[in-house]
Enzyme design. Structure first.
Site, PDB file in Angstrom:
ATOM      1  N   MET B   1       0.843  -1.196   0.000  1.00  7.41           N
ATOM      2  CA  MET B   1       0.000   0.000   0.000  1.00  7.41           C
ATOM      3  C   MET B   1       0.886   1.258   0.000  1.00  7.41           C
ATOM      4  SD  MET B   1      -3.443   0.370   2.201  1.00  7.41           S
ATOM      5  CE  MET B   1      -4.983   0.645   1.382  1.00  7.41           C
ATOM      6  N   CYS B   2       1.168   1.861   1.108  1.00  8.42           N
ATOM      7  CA  CYS B   2       1.945   3.089   1.284  1.00  8.42           C
ATOM      8  C   CYS B   2       1.056   4.332   1.188  1.00  8.42           C
ATOM      9  CB  CYS B   2       3.077   3.277   0.282  1.00  8.42           C
ATOM     10  SG  CYS B   2       4.328   1.995   0.366  1.00  8.42           S
TER      11      CYS B   2
END
Lengths: 232, 302
Positions: B1-2
């Site tokens: 994700m991030c």
């Protein structure tokens, strides 16, 4: 319990959703207001009762997802997957919606007054979507049933690998996806479109069905054709 | 994700608030990236000829107790420079007059475990493993001042969770990049760049994108031209935020696989993966809020 107010600054999404899932008695049809959504995810997801929910502000991912029976109004923008997998009822976004709006909805009506992002109505399974603005690329991808009305423009690859869903576009289409084609509008299309625009609200009454194009599947992908050389 | 965040403050008197306004943005992206966090921040350029290097000691045996002053004296004696050092926990900024290349080379040679985070005359760079809140408090990021920044909260998918693989990545001077997504051809890009003599610090896919763009800038491309080339060369999913001494740029891959929201007022341009990181900003009710289109270039100048 006619009018119920929640403030997401004071109450968590989980608590509000728990109330919406378990505390509303059939037949009471209360009106619920949710303040300060501030982009939180999953607001009013999984409703399964007749009620009216108004969310005052911008919502995050999956707002009103899996909706059944309820009418949800988002007074702001919606993040990814608004009304995804809706079964019935109505979800109205006053602002714009991000990607995958109304993805795989089986029923109900999703209205987006602004623009929708990419993949709007992807894998639609019988729900209806009315977009006041434009939609991004790959909208109606593999849509199986239901209708999508686009009052603005459509991005690239509209209706790629369409099944039996029908798309109506008023504006410009950047490109059609594989197996999608423009077809003549029939009397039934005019009636369907008029009804959908009426249901979407008075602000949609300025659109005339005769200004829309019908996009449907050419059905050439329904059967494998070894000679097609991957070109459709 | 991030998660990624970017903030550019348009009005000079408000730039004292850059760090303070950024903190809730970065912490708001914790669910998207809980394992590491980082920030590249740009402030007024140092006087002509001066350079600063952000350094990280967390990979040395001494860690946060690393003897920065000793290193500075050692550098001054052997390199004949007159440097200053300012440190906090694992982080230090070494400032000096002259060409930074011999200094960096000397650090690599004599202090191989000290990681060089950034080089330039206006960039400071902070990154470490840990939750965004922990990184913010460890390095007192809320106190930072400047014109613009890019920040990142990491949920690692393409390489290990280590401080040097956290974002932002830097290359050259006053250039950094944060990335939400994953590239599918980083090794092809690396091989191509390595043939031009470009060295890589890690096996991270984002480092390939960062060094590709900085290489194009060094070859004479404008930021816009470099970004345009990245659309044809880089394959994969990305939302990039790019910082240079006077610009903040945003791009999304053609499929818009990774999110981004922009909010702009007369005072600031704020960017985040999701609106929940922008909701707290002053005057957000009146901000122009939009979702950047895929394969479009958005560049703001200070």
């Amino acid at each position: 319990m006619e009018n119920i107010k929640f403030d997401l600054k004071a109450t968590s999404v989980r608590e509000i959703n728990k109330f919406l899932h378990h505390e509303i008695a059939d037949g009471t049809a209360p009106k619920i207001t949710i303040e300060n959504p501030d982009g939180a995810h999953n607001i009013a997801a999984g409703l399964n009762v007749n009620c009216e929910v108004e969310i005052r502000g911008h919502v995050g991912y999956y707002a009103a997802g899996m909706n059944q029976h309820a009418s949800v109004l988002v007074n702001g923008n919606a993040g990814t997957g608004v009304a995804e997998n809706m079964m019935s009822g109505r979800v109205h976004v006053r602002g714009s919606a991000s990607n995958s709006a109304g993805a795989s909805a089986h029923g109900g009506l999703l209205i987006i007054d602004g623009d929708a992002g990419l993949r709007c109505g992807i894998s639609l399974k019988g729900g209806d979507i009315v977009v006041g603005g434009s939609v991004g690329s790959f909208s109606a991808f593999m849509a199986q049933a239901g209708r999508i009305v686009i009052c603005g423009n459509a991005g690239a690859a509209l209706g790629d690998s369409l099944y039996e869903a029908v798309v109506y576009v008023k504006g410009h289409i950047k490109s059609l996806g594989a197996d999608a084609r423009v077809e003549d509008m029939t009397v039934d299309d005019h009636q369907a479109l008029e009804s959908l625009l009426n249901q979407a609200g008075t602000s949609y009454s300025t659109h005339r069905p005769s200004d829309f194009k019908r996009i449907a599947s050419a059905r050439s992908l329904y059967h494998w054709n070894a000679d097609a050389n991957q070109e459709y | 994700m991030c998660g990624i965040v970017g903030l550019l403050i348009k009005k000079e008197p408000l730039r004292v608030h850059l760090g303070e306004w950024m903190v809730p943005m970065l912490i708001g992206m914790t669910e998207r990236g809980p394992d590491s966090a980082g920030l590249g921040i740009f402030s007024k350029s140092l006087p002509v000829g001066r350079r600063k290097i952000s350094l990280y000691s967390g990979l040395t045996t001494a860690g946060a107790d690393f003897n920065w002053t000793g290193m500075r004296h050692h550098a001054d004696e052997t390199l004949g420079i007159s440097s200053t050092i300012q440190h906090c926990d694992n982080h230090a900024i070494l400032t000096f007059v002259g060409n930074p290349e011999p200094v960096k080379h000397w650090i690599h040679e004599h202090y191989p475990a000290v990681h060089i985070l950034s080089t330039g005359s206006s960039i400071d760079l902070f990154k470490d493993v840990g939750s965004p809140a922990a990184v913010v408090s460890r390095y007192r990021l809320g106190l930072l001042q400047g014109s613009h920044l890019v920040g990142h909260t990491r949920m690692a998918t393409e390489s290990a969770v280590t401080p040097d693989r956290a974002h932002p990545f830097t290359a050259g001077e006053d250039f950094c990049l944060v990335h939400n997504g994953s590239l599918s051809n980083p090794y092809g890009i690396r091989r191509m760049l390595e043939s031009h003599g470009i060295h890589f610090d890690t096996d991270n896919d984002t480092e390939a994108a960062c060094r590709f763009l900085e290489w194009r800038l060094r070859e004479g491309d404008t930021l816009e031209e470099a970004i345009q080339k990245s659309f044809t060369e880089l394959d994969g999913f990305f939302t990039f935020l790019i910082g240079t001494a006077n610009q903040l740029a945003l791009i999304r891959d053609p499929f818009a696989c990774k999110p981004a929201v922009v909010a702009e007022t007369d005072d600031y341009v704020a960017i985040a993966s999701e609106f929940r990181s922008l909701a707290h900003l002053a005057d957000i009710q009146n901000a122009h809020i939009f979702e950047p289109a895929p394969e479009e270039m958005y560049v703001w100048r200070i």
